[in-house]
Write an enzyme that holds these catalytic residues in place. Structure first.
Site, PDB file in Angstrom:
ATOM      1  N   ASN A  53       0.833  -1.200   0.000  1.00  0.00           N
ATOM      2  CA  ASN A  53       0.000   0.000   0.000  1.00  0.00           C
ATOM      3  C   ASN A  53       0.871   1.255   0.000  1.00  0.00           C
ATOM      4  O   ASN A  53       1.596   1.502   0.974  1.00  0.00           O
ATOM      5  CB  ASN A  53      -0.895   0.027   1.238  1.00  0.00           C
ATOM      6  CG  ASN A  53      -1.623   1.361   1.374  1.00  0.00           C
ATOM      7  OD1 ASN A  53      -2.592   1.612   0.663  1.00  0.00           O
ATOM      8  ND2 ASN A  53      -1.144   2.239   2.251  1.00  0.00           N
ATOM      9  N   GLU A  54       0.841   1.980  -1.094  1.00  0.00           N
ATOM     10  CA  GLU A  54       1.418   3.325  -1.205  1.00  0.00           C
ATOM     11  C   GLU A  54       2.928   3.406  -1.018  1.00  0.00           C
ATOM     12  O   GLU A  54       3.459   4.490  -0.786  1.00  0.00           O
ATOM     13  CB  GLU A  54       0.721   4.300  -0.247  1.00  0.00           C
ATOM     14  CG  GLU A  54      -0.723   4.554  -0.642  1.00  0.00           C
ATOM     15  CD  GLU A  54      -1.413   5.673   0.142  1.00  0.00           C
ATOM     16  OE1 GLU A  54      -0.857   6.140   1.144  1.00  0.00           O
ATOM     17  OE2 GLU A  54      -2.519   6.069  -0.272  1.00  0.00           O
ATOM     18  N   ASP A  55       3.642   2.290  -1.112  1.00  0.00           N
ATOM     19  CA  ASP A  55       5.095   2.382  -0.946  1.00  0.00           C
ATOM     20  C   ASP A  55       5.755   3.038  -2.159  1.00  0.00           C
ATOM     21  O   ASP A  55       6.772   3.716  -2.018  1.00  0.00           O
ATOM     22  CB  ASP A  55       5.689   0.988  -0.670  1.00  0.00           C
ATOM     23  CG  ASP A  55       5.238   0.456   0.682  1.00  0.00           C
ATOM     24  OD1 ASP A  55       4.499   1.173   1.393  1.00  0.00           O
ATOM     25  OD2 ASP A  55       5.609  -0.673   1.035  1.00  0.00           O
ATOM     26  N   SER A 114      -0.353  -0.622  -4.636  1.00  0.00           N
ATOM     27  CA  SER A 114      -1.561   0.182  -4.780  1.00  0.00           C
ATOM     28  C   SER A 114      -1.251   1.540  -4.182  1.00  0.00           C
ATOM     29  O   SER A 114      -0.970   1.616  -2.987  1.00  0.00           O
ATOM     30  CB  SER A 114      -2.729  -0.465  -4.049  1.00  0.00           C
ATOM     31  OG  SER A 114      -3.895   0.303  -4.231  1.00  0.00           O
TER      32      SER A 114
END
Ligand code: BMA
Length: 863
Positions: free
Chosen positions: A473-475, A523
């Site tokens: 998530n969002e890395d 994502s």
């Protein structure tokens, strides 16, 4: 059915060691994938205490003082609470007082007894399904395990260490916070992140335990998943069935790979696989000799009952029974639930727009994925049982949500969660467990991640509900300029080392262990020239996007329609929970909008301040708490409703799947809080829940007017066939006089939105437009369009009336246009619809059980 009963008898015969009630076993057998090897649950008799560093560890484990009863599965905080040692963690400001727990080490101990007969089995294994997080385990004083990853299950051969009579298990849980800080220091120091203490990046523990912008800091410790002992001669260790449904959907091929442990005992054994259809009828079977490590079999189905997401069809579940037997009888058996469906993640060129689509196809049917993000349903996940999971998932189904995204900062949920999703037809986007950080990629970390990924992919891969594995998530978003897509190797030498995890390790694990399911690196992810949010992976023409310019960026929610991507996997707007929930955690003296307690129960840095502009821009400010709650909920409802409306409008049929997903951040909460959740911790929906439900219904109608454009009307037919409707368009003034009315018969093509009409915007601010869609004379969808901002409108009393029609339904009417009519009642009333725009001559029928007029509070905009 006969076949099933026969297998059930076999299980029962084998399980004498473990005196289970028939009913319990029956339930277990049919609801879960169980092994029939002798299985002893070791959840009983546990105690825990805080480690006393003044004395030697051994002495501490046998010391007589201060032990309290411990639950297994469990975490320290819940047992301390049950023992009356700490105040309720979620109440008031108590979180701050309880931080010491995460800085201590904790000891667990239990004793279990075995007979000579128990010990006679060929293999005895101790299984730890999950230890949170730095755990050292001793069996009868011998160290058998050191674990540093809460997501890795362990299975240990312990035959040589077990004894007749009493056996002792000791576990030391060391502070993950302190161990993490040491690791951070030893491995190169602080790395960039959003949310939580930076040491979390080095610790394979649920990242939200470190606190998130919706969650408190509760650093749990304990055996958070089951502990048990298994005794067997031969064990079916794994059954994998990467089936393939034929392109024409008529048949399916089921290759089955069975792994057997202790194969030497089974050389003379045979393996049978039997497939039962959803009615329990045997539809295919095969028996082959057991091969030493892995035995492969293949079944064919000439006719398939397909598994569908809810709203598209049924969720038939097959059972694959695997049995190993030799001349003496059954050695082991295993049961796997399968849903057969054809899955695709389709990225093709689009007509009239750049980039490519990003949509899921089930059984060759493109699916618009409306839904939400799922976070762990509690700070202490061991308190979530099957019933609670079911309630949550039922809310998702009832809210017309097709997909939930299990977000990377949480956990791989309990098996129950996925079983229920299979059963209820909810599609799952499953993140791997990394969130909002630049993770390290040192060797031990990579190894731990690989082990974790392999274990969990094996555990989850048979679930038809899971349709995607996603790297994180969002890395990529937080990496910003550190992410250079032109670099394609030696990631460890770059400033974004974890690309080795997302682009090599995880896709390798998935390709090897679960080749029939797509993998997506993160994502959001998607390269292209368009990145309005400043991140290289947030391109709006490819892949998935997170839309946070609204809320975090302060952009007006009315602009959501411009911010669409191909698949919006996150977007959100905060709102207060209902008053009843606030009463659960805040004392009466704190019942005002900016009280310390209410500010504390909003974990977004600056969250309370960020709510303000949305209120100020749109509605009249209220100073009292009920008015303020309503305002925030109204804004959330308007914002999320307009986002989904505008984005689903872009689901335009073959070659025009411009936007194919809208997943609200977030469905749920892990404690009572003001957050983006649309349902609060106590399962009480906020108004937005109902608004989303309408926007995601099978049929929806929309009205919008942007900038200098005229008013547009459109509708969505979510059915898989053409449908004829009556479209009615009416314009009223705010005093309740009809200004204009027209209607037309329309035929809508299947599974897409269609533009229907263009109208001119009425002059001034004294109007409201309504669209209604009727099918066979019944109203199936409504939409309204109002002049904005609402704060400038002079809204006369709408004279709302509620009439009870029968035991289960009420009708809501208004003499003059009413916006945001919210029916709120204490208790667990479930409404089929709520937060309504009610116009004259248009009674709205709501299903509600247990309605009691005296307890319902009615609010609307401008009341
Ligand atoms: C998203 C999530 C979370 C966060 C939310 C709200 O990007 O992935 O990290 O809670 O934003 O800020």
């Amino acid at each position: 059915m006969k076949g099933r009963l026969k297998e059930f008898m076999v299980v029962e015969a084998l399980s004498g060691w473990y005196a289970v009630q028939k009913q319990a076993l029956f339930t277990a057998f049919f609801e879960r994938n169980v092994y029939s090897v002798n299985y002893r649950d070791l959840s009983a008799g546990w105690q825990l205490k805080q480690r006393n560093a003044e004395i030697a560890l051994n002495d501490d484990f046998v010391s007589a003082d201060t032990w309290i009863a411990a639950s297994v599965p469990g975490v320290v905080q819940l047992d301390l609470l049950a023992a009356g040692k700490i105040p309720a963690p979620f109440e008031g400001l108590n979180e701050t007082q309880l931080q010491w727990i995460g800085e201590c080490d904790w000891l667990y101990r239990t004793t279990f007894s075995l007979t000579a007969e128990d010990l006679a089995h060929g293999a005895l294994q101790l299984c730890f399904d999950g230890l949170d997080t730095y755990a050292t385990v001793w069996l009868n004083d011998t160290q058998i395990l050191q674990s540093d990853n809460m997501f890795v299950p362990y299975r240990l051969d312990v035959k040589a260490l077990l004894q007749e009579g009493n056996n002792e298990l000791h576990i030391l849980f060391e502070s993950a916070l302190l161990r993490g800080k040491e690791l951070e220091e030893q491995n190169g120091g602080k790395l960039p992140l959003w949310n939580g203490d930076s040491s979390r990046l080095y610790v394979r523990k649920a990242q939200y335990h470190y606190g998130w912008d919706w969650g408190p800091i509760f650093m749990t410790a304990g055996p958070w998943r089951a502990i048990h002992l298994e005794a067997y001669e031969v064990r079916i260790a794994d059954v994998h069935c990467p089936y393939e449904v034929a392109e024409d959907l008529s048949s399916a091929l089921l290759p089955i790979h069975v792994q057997i442990e202790n194969g030497e005992r089974s050389t003379a054994a045979e393996l049978s696989v039997a497939l039962y259809n959803p009615a329990g009828v045997l539809v295919a079977e095969q028996t082959v000799p057991v091969q030493s490590e892995r035995t492969d079999v293949q079944l064919t189905l000439e006719q398939v009952e397909l598994w569908w997401p809810h709203g598209y069809g049924e969720q038939p579940l097959y059972r694959l029974e695997t049995i190993v037997r030799d001349a003496q009888g059954v050695l082991d058996q295993h049961s796997l639930v399968l849903g057969l469906r054809r899955l695709g993640l389709i990225q093709h060129a689009l007509q009239d727009e750049p980039g490519s689509s990003f949509y899921f196809e089930i059984n060759n049917t493109p699916i618009f994925c409306g839904g939400a993000n799922w976070i762990p349903a509690d700070s202490f996940t061991t308190s979530i049982d099957r019933a609670r999971y079911r309630q949550w998932l039922q809310l998702a189904v009832d809210g017309n949500m097709t997909m939930l995204r299990v977000w990377g900062g949480g956990i791989f949920e309990d098996a129950t969660f996925y079983e229920l999703c299979d059963e209820m037809g909810i599609l799952i986007w499953q993140d791997f467990l990394f969130g909002c950080g630049i993770y390290p990629a040192v060797d031990w970390f990579k190894q731990s991640v690989r082990t974790e990924a392999e274990a969990n992919v094996r555990l989850l891969r048979h679930h038809p509900s899971i349709v995607l594995w996603c790297g994180n998530n969002e890395d990529y978003a937080i990496a910003g300029p550190k992410y250079d897509p032109t670099v394609t190797e030696n990631f460890e030498e770059t400033a974004f080392p974890a690309r080795v995890i997302y682009e090599q390790i995880l896709p390798q694990v998935c390709a090897q262990l679960d080749p029939t399911r797509p993998y997506w690196p993160g994502s959001p992810f998607g390269h292209g020239p368009n990145h309005p949010q400043g991140s290289k992976v947030d391109d709006t023409t490819v892949g998935d996007t997170h839309v946070w310019t609204v809320w975090h960026g302060g952009v007006a929610y009315q602009d959501y329609y411009k911010l669409a991507g191909r698949f919006v996997s996150e977007f959100g707007m905060e709102a207060f929970p209902v008053m009843e929930t606030i009463k659960e955690f805040a004392p009466e003296s704190e019942w005002y909008p900016q009280s310390r307690t209410l500010d504390f129960h909003n974990k977004d840095a600056g969250g309370p301040r960020r709510l303000a502009p949305y209120i100020v821009d749109n509605v009249r400010v209220a100073a009292d708490l009920p008015g303020y709650i309503y305002n925030t909920q109204f804004i959330q409802s308007e914002a999320l409703g307009s986002a989904i409306r505008g984005w689903r409008r872009r689901w335009q049929g073959p070659g025009r799947e411009y936007t194919a997903g809208a997943l609200v951040w977030q469905l749920n909460d892990c404690w009572p809080v003001t957050s983006w959740a649309v349902v609060d911790y106590y399962l009480r929906p906020k108004p937005a829940y109902y608004t989303i439900k309408r926007e995601l219904a099978r049929y929806a109608v929309g009205l919008a007017q942007h900038e200098s454009e005229p008013v547009h009307a459109w509708a969505v037919n979510g059915e898989q066939r053409e449908v004829q409707f009556e479209l009615e368009l009416r314009t009223w003034n705010l005093a309740g006089e009809l200004l204009d009315e027209q209607s037309q018969t329309i035929v809508l093509p299947p599974n897409q939105a269609s533009e229907l009409a263009t109208l001119s915007r009425p002059q001034g601010e004294n109007w409201v437009m309504q669209a209604r869609l009727l099918k066979d004379k019944a109203i199936v969808a409504r939409a309204t369009l109002w002049p904005e901002p609402f704060k400038y409108l002079s809204l006369p009393d709408p004279e709302i009336e509620i009439e009870q029609i029968d035991e289960n339904s009420i009708s809501v009417t208004a003499k003059r246009p009413a916006k945001g009519v919210w029916l709120n009642a204490p208790g667990n009333l479930t409404w089929s619809d709520n937060m309504l725009d009610v116009l004259p001559n248009d009674p709205q029928i709501i299903q509600v059980k247990g309605y009691d007029a005296s307890s319902v509070e009615i609010t609307w905009l401008g009341k």
